[in-house]
Design an enzyme around this catalytic site. Structure first.
Site, PDB file in Angstrom:
ATOM      1  N   GLY A  16       0.798  -1.218   0.000  1.00  0.00           N
ATOM      2  CA  GLY A  16       0.000   0.000   0.000  1.00  0.00           C
ATOM      3  C   GLY A  16       0.830   1.267   0.000  1.00  0.00           C
ATOM      4  N   ILE A  19      -1.290   4.103  -1.593  1.00  0.00           N
ATOM      5  CA  ILE A  19      -2.308   4.683  -0.719  1.00  0.00           C
ATOM      6  C   ILE A  19      -1.649   5.498   0.392  1.00  0.00           C
ATOM      7  CG2 ILE A  19      -4.200   4.164   0.872  1.00  0.00           C
ATOM      8  CD1 ILE A  19      -4.841   3.706  -2.110  1.00  0.00           C
ATOM      9  N   LYS A 186       5.755  -9.478  14.663  1.00  0.00           N
ATOM     10  CA  LYS A 186       7.202  -9.567  14.553  1.00  0.00           C
ATOM     11  C   LYS A 186       7.789  -8.322  13.869  1.00  0.00           C
ATOM     12  CE  LYS A 186       7.947 -13.626  16.399  1.00  0.00           C
ATOM     13  NZ  LYS A 186       8.784 -13.758  17.608  1.00  0.00           N
ATOM     14  N   GLN A 191      13.143  -4.383  10.701  1.00  0.00           N
ATOM     15  CA  GLN A 191      14.518  -4.015  11.065  1.00  0.00           C
ATOM     16  C   GLN A 191      15.487  -4.321   9.925  1.00  0.00           C
ATOM     17  OE1 GLN A 191      15.832  -5.257  15.067  1.00  0.00           O
ATOM     18  NE2 GLN A 191      13.681  -5.696  15.536  1.00  0.00           N
ATOM     19  N   CYS A 380     -16.436   1.625 -23.518  1.00  0.00           N
ATOM     20  CA  CYS A 380     -15.448   1.306 -24.547  1.00  0.00           C
ATOM     21  C   CYS A 380     -15.906   0.079 -25.347  1.00  0.00           C
ATOM     22  CB  CYS A 380     -14.070   1.120 -23.923  1.00  0.00           C
ATOM     23  SG  CYS A 380     -12.719   1.247 -25.127  1.00  0.00           S
ATOM     24  N   GLY A 382     -17.653  -2.259 -24.297  1.00  0.00           N
ATOM     25  CA  GLY A 382     -19.043  -2.454 -23.900  1.00  0.00           C
ATOM     26  C   GLY A 382     -20.000  -1.610 -24.715  1.00  0.00           C
ATOM     27  N   GLN A 384     -19.158  -0.580 -27.978  1.00  0.00           N
ATOM     28  CA  GLN A 384     -19.050  -1.140 -29.331  1.00  0.00           C
ATOM     29  C   GLN A 384     -19.897  -2.394 -29.470  1.00  0.00           C
ATOM     30  OE1 GLN A 384     -14.848  -1.715 -29.947  1.00  0.00           O
ATOM     31  NE2 GLN A 384     -14.393   0.484 -30.019  1.00  0.00           N
ATOM     32  N   GLU A 404     -11.756  -5.917 -35.071  1.00  0.00           N
ATOM     33  CA  GLU A 404     -10.841  -6.401 -34.045  1.00  0.00           C
ATOM     34  C   GLU A 404     -10.923  -7.914 -33.922  1.00  0.00           C
ATOM     35  OE1 GLU A 404      -9.716  -5.682 -29.310  1.00  0.00           O
ATOM     36  OE2 GLU A 404     -11.481  -4.701 -30.168  1.00  0.00           O
ATOM     37  N   ARG A 471      -8.534   1.372 -30.047  1.00  0.00           N
ATOM     38  CA  ARG A 471      -8.065   1.439 -31.420  1.00  0.00           C
ATOM     39  C   ARG A 471      -9.207   1.546 -32.426  1.00  0.00           C
ATOM     40  NH1 ARG A 471      -4.133  -1.639 -29.944  1.00  0.00           N
ATOM     41  NH2 ARG A 471      -2.060  -0.989 -30.541  1.00  0.00           N
ATOM     42  N   HIS A 515     -13.669   6.243 -21.418  1.00  0.00           N
ATOM     43  CA  HIS A 515     -13.584   5.611 -20.093  1.00  0.00           C
ATOM     44  C   HIS A 515     -13.915   6.652 -19.032  1.00  0.00           C
ATOM     45  CE1 HIS A 515     -11.708   1.623 -20.939  1.00  0.00           C
ATOM     46  NE2 HIS A 515     -11.315   2.242 -22.038  1.00  0.00           N
ATOM     47  N   GLU A 517     -14.522   6.401 -16.005  1.00  0.00           N
ATOM     48  CA  GLU A 517     -13.936   6.133 -14.688  1.00  0.00           C
ATOM     49  C   GLU A 517     -12.615   6.866 -14.475  1.00  0.00           C
ATOM     50  OE1 GLU A 517     -12.579   2.533 -17.258  1.00  0.00           O
ATOM     51  OE2 GLU A 517     -14.238   3.977 -17.148  1.00  0.00           O
TER      52      GLU A 517
END
Length: 540
Positions: A16, A19, A186, A191, A380, A382, A384, A404, A471, A515, A517
């Protein structure tokens, strides 16, 4: 002068660091500083664009068209800013640049070596990102002891010497394992990891301890004493219910106090009230909705990192928990009765992807959503496939396909355009034989939105800039026939490329070539994903 925070990782990967880096940067940003971030990846690939999603997770695309590590997506979501191609570089980019300079004769006949030529290239790239910011947080990929990371560690060690110890600090993220048989946490791996870092010439000022369990005060003191670190600079990072809680957990431990002391900053008081409110909605929402996520890289969920986060963040802004039902598109190909898969979901999302594996399963999911009036979002590939499914089953074009999957198809609903203008305004030429790296339509492009459409209702704008990574394009030759039969072309690029489609007589059915997102932020969810989640709940 810019202050630098270098974040390294020890013991093992996936602790992480990204983050941790983003959380520290967020707290500093909310304290009033102009903060930026940089991820250094030690692999030899020029960028992750040609890597399998199973290899390295999602490829995140920046506004200016760079294919980058998924941590850049975390940085953007946390800091609510757009980063650029400068904010992520790899060993491959560094060596390629140095070799190109050597071939041009830029080094005036000198022997080209790791020190100083490679390390100078690394330092120059870091300094370039640091221009005009108060604080730059730099995450070094990999684990201390990896041979490929040594030039980067040497470069940042030199950089600290150049800018002065009051302007640079090192944060080391490490693992405190819990040995169940012994019933103990531990410290020895930590260390050893810090000893290796100090052997290289770097002494961390802070250690962030990843652990499944809270660390007792005595154990923190042991780490501080054995690793020569201030006791208030040993920070625990236990597993959190959401990654967006991590900055708040760090703040509870006064993480900014040792940072301010080391970097000679004033007392810091970040305003995290809005952040805290959103986190509460993420963790304890009032409502819930179930979304079917249809994809083919489900063995590694980080292949869809930004999209998953976009669904959760949209839900939080709607005071709603999004429950994701994972559906492998290859498995769908073997199932005849899709009711048993989708009868409990309120929305169906078909994500992007490359190649023809799992395509028929995605087409079945799209047909089911269209015929059963289930809210649908195609991204994308999805989008097409939504056009191909419509062409096959509504227009009656039984050979409708994408070049494609079938370069010689007689009905190329989706095709490869030979020329296009890239995000920088330059003409690009590509063919089926073009190299894979960097030849896609990448980065932010303008989408002109048709009025009175679901797309317009979501964005409430006539145009938006969204990011692309593909593409192939929907063939505008079929546009008139599609619209005549009930598919609306709701978004186009200024060059006339089809950017978004909808189905007229459907509660909510949208496909987008881009996209969405990639532009989603914690404080500003992407509007089309937000609308999809909202309409899935309404039509449940």
């Amino acid at each position: 002068m810019t202050k630098y925070i270098f974040v390294t990782g020890g013991v093992l990967s996936s602790l992480g660091k990204g983050i941790t880096s983003a959380s520290i940067a967020t707290l500093l940003q909310h304290s009033g500083f102009n903060v930026s971030m940089l991820k250094i990846d030690p692999y030899l690939n020029v960028d992750p664009g040609t890597m399998s999603p199973f290899e390295h997770g999602e490829v995140f695309v920046t506004e200016d068209g760079a294919e980058t590590d998924l941590d850049i997506g975390n940085y953007e979501r946390f800091l609510n800013i757009n980063l650029s191609k400068k904010n992520n570089f790899t060993t491959g980019q560094v060596y390629l640049s140095v070799i190109e300079k050597e071939r041009r004769g830029d080094y005036l006949g000198k022997t080209v070596q790791i020190i100083p030529h490679i390390t100078d290239e690394i330092k120059n790239r870091i300094k370039d990102v640091a221009k005009d910011v108060d604080i730059l947080v730099v995450e070094l990929g990999g684990t201390i002891g990896d041979i490929e990371g040594l030039p980067f560690l040497e470069a940042v060690r030199q950089l600290k010497q150049e800018v002065g110890s009051e302007n640079a600090m090192f944060v080391h993220v490490t693992l405190i394992p819990y040995i169940k048989a012994a019933g103990e946490l531990k410290t020895k791996p930590t260390q050893h990891s810090i000893q290796e870092l100090r052997r290289i010439g770097i002494t961390p000022s802070m250690v962030v301890c990843r652990s499944e369990k809270p660390l007792p005060k005595s154990l923190k003191e042991k780490i501080a004493d054995s690793c020569d670190i201030d006791r208030n600079a040993v920070i625990e990072a236990i597993d959190a219910d959401t990654v967006y809680r991590v900055p708040l957990n760090f703040l509870d431990q006064d993480i900014l106090k040792p940072i301010a002391k080391k970097l000679d900053l004033n007392e810091l008081h970040p305003d995290m009230s809005e952040w805290n409110y959103i986190v509460k909605k993420l963790v304890s929402p009032q409502k819930s909705v179930k979304i079917a996520f249809v994809g083919k890289y489900l063995k590694l969920k980080e292949s869809y990192k930004s999209l998953i986060e976009a669904l959760y963040i949209s839900g939080a802004h709607l005071d709603m928990r999004v429950d994701i039902e994972w559906v492998d598109s290859e498995d769908l190909e073997k199932i005849d009765n899709l009711d048993e898969v989708f009868n409990e979901v309120s929305g169906i999302l078909v994500a992007g992807g490359f190649g023809n594996r799992g395509v028929e399963g995605k087409l079945k999911a799209i047909k089911y959503a269209r015929e059963n009036n289930i809210p649908y979002l195609g991204i994308c590939l999805g989008m097409q496939l939504a056009v191909i499914e419509f062409a096959r089953n509504v227009l009656g074009l039984k050979y409708a396909s994408s070049q494609e999957f079938d370069p010689d198809t007689s009905e190329p609903i989706v095709y490869l355009i030979d020329e296009f203008i890239d995000a920088s305004g330059n003409k690009q030429i590509r063919t089926h034989k073009s190299p894979l790296g960097g030849t896609m339509r990448l980065g932010g492009y303008e989408c002109l939105i048709k009025e009175n459409t679901k797309l317009h209702q979501a964005y409430k704008k006539d145009k938006v800039i969204e990011r692309h990574r593909h593409r192939y394009e929907v063939n505008s030759k079929y546009e008139e026939e599609l619209e005549k039969n009930g598919m609306i072309i709701s978004g186009k690029s200024k060059e006339g490329l089809i950017e978004a489609v909808e189905i007229k007589n459907h509660p909510w059915f949208v496909g987008v070539q881009f996209h969405p997102e990639f532009t989603n932020k914690l404080k500003e969810p992407n509007k089309i994903i937000l609308s999809f989640v909202e309409n899935s709940y309404k039509n449940r």
